[in-house]
Design a protein around this motif. Sequence first.
Motif, short mmCIF file in Angstrom:
data_model
loop_
_atom_site.label_atom_id
_atom_site.label_comp_id
_atom_site.label_asym_id
_atom_site.label_seq_id
_atom_site.Cartn_x
_atom_site.Cartn_y
_atom_site.Cartn_z
N TYR A 18 0.76 -1.16 0.03
CA TYR A 18 -0.06 0.06 -0.03
C TYR A 18 0.94 1.32 0.19
CZ TYR A 18 -3.19 3.62 1.43
OH TYR A 18 -4.07 4.55 1.46
N PHE A 19 0.52 2.22 -0.77
CA PHE A 19 1.39 3.59 -1.02
C PHE A 19 0.54 4.58 -0.80
CE2 PHE A 19 2.72 0.31 -3.83
CZ PHE A 19 4.10 -0.09 -3.47
N LEU A 20 1.09 5.71 -0.07
CA LEU A 20 0.34 6.95 0.33
C LEU A 20 1.06 8.11 0.49
CD1 LEU A 20 -2.62 8.07 0.82
CD2 LEU A 20 -2.10 7.66 3.39
N GLY A 21 0.74 9.24 -0.07
CA GLY A 21 1.54 10.37 0.12
C GLY A 21 0.75 10.93 1.35
N THR A 22 1.75 11.44 2.50
CA THR A 22 0.90 11.81 3.84
C THR A 22 1.67 13.33 3.88
OG1 THR A 22 2.82 10.97 5.17
CG2 THR A 22 1.02 9.39 4.85
N HIS A 23 1.11 13.91 5.06
CA HIS A 23 1.67 15.29 5.34
C HIS A 23 2.67 15.03 6.44
CE1 HIS A 23 -2.09 16.25 3.38
NE2 HIS A 23 -1.48 17.19 2.67
N VAL A 24 2.95 13.75 6.71
CA VAL A 24 4.13 13.61 7.88
C VAL A 24 5.44 13.79 7.13
CG1 VAL A 24 4.93 12.01 9.52
CG2 VAL A 24 2.62 12.18 9.10
N GLY A 41 7.15 12.42 2.70
CA GLY A 41 5.92 11.90 3.45
C GLY A 41 5.09 10.83 2.70
N TYR A 42 6.06 10.30 1.94
CA TYR A 42 5.34 9.10 0.96
C TYR A 42 5.70 7.78 1.94
CZ TYR A 42 4.76 6.22 -2.94
OH TYR A 42 4.14 5.27 -3.95
N LEU A 43 4.56 7.24 2.05
CA LEU A 43 4.37 6.13 2.96
C LEU A 43 4.08 4.88 2.16
CD1 LEU A 43 4.26 5.12 5.93
CD2 LEU A 43 1.85 5.40 5.83
N GLU A 44 5.21 3.79 2.52
CA GLU A 44 4.81 2.51 1.80
C GLU A 44 4.77 1.46 2.87
OE1 GLU A 44 8.12 1.48 -0.87
OE2 GLU A 44 8.36 3.60 -1.67
N ILE A 45 3.68 0.67 2.83
CA ILE A 45 3.42 -0.35 3.79
C ILE A 45 3.27 -1.45 2.91
CG2 ILE A 45 1.81 -1.18 5.52
CD1 ILE A 45 0.82 1.71 6.03
N SER A 46 4.20 -2.68 3.44
CA SER A 46 4.35 -3.60 2.53
C SER A 46 3.51 -4.88 2.82
CB SER A 46 5.85 -4.42 2.82
OG SER A 46 6.81 -3.44 2.48
#
Length: 156
Positions: A18-24, A41-46
């Motif tokens: 799963y991939f998402l651009g966050t504000h972190v 802030g680009y988050l990747e969850i495997s």
Amino acid sequence: MNEIFYREGYKYQTARNYFLGTHVVQTSRIRTQFISLDETGYLEISAGYAWDGPSGPAIDTPNSMRASLVHDALYQLMRMGLLDRKYRHAADREFRRICIEDGMSKFRAWYFYKGVDIFAAKAAMAAARNREHRAPTPFPEPSAAERTPPDDRDGR
């Protein structure tokens, strides 16, 4: 002895990456076995990442699952000491934003947000990490009295 080591407390596991651009947005890239967060802030969850879904009195509904996944991953990075806890409120705001994006009413999203904002501070601390267990659990060595057959304990 052949043992396993495990942690409790997880209900769900991602089936795909799963991939998402966050504000972190922070200063350096963070990478673990299942979570990656870059400086933008680009988050990747495997695939295979385990999390517990919405916590507290929250009900696990489709419009809270993605938010809980992102929130749990960010909090896990804080518990591991890889993401500064000053990002806790940003993670909480991401939770609210994603709930609304996924169709949750703004009031319910605000209610969930206030819950994590008020009660989740401890969940970002290292002490909140799920404790490791092992199985089978080794039995303690029996005392001398326990090794003595019952008929011989009274000296007869």
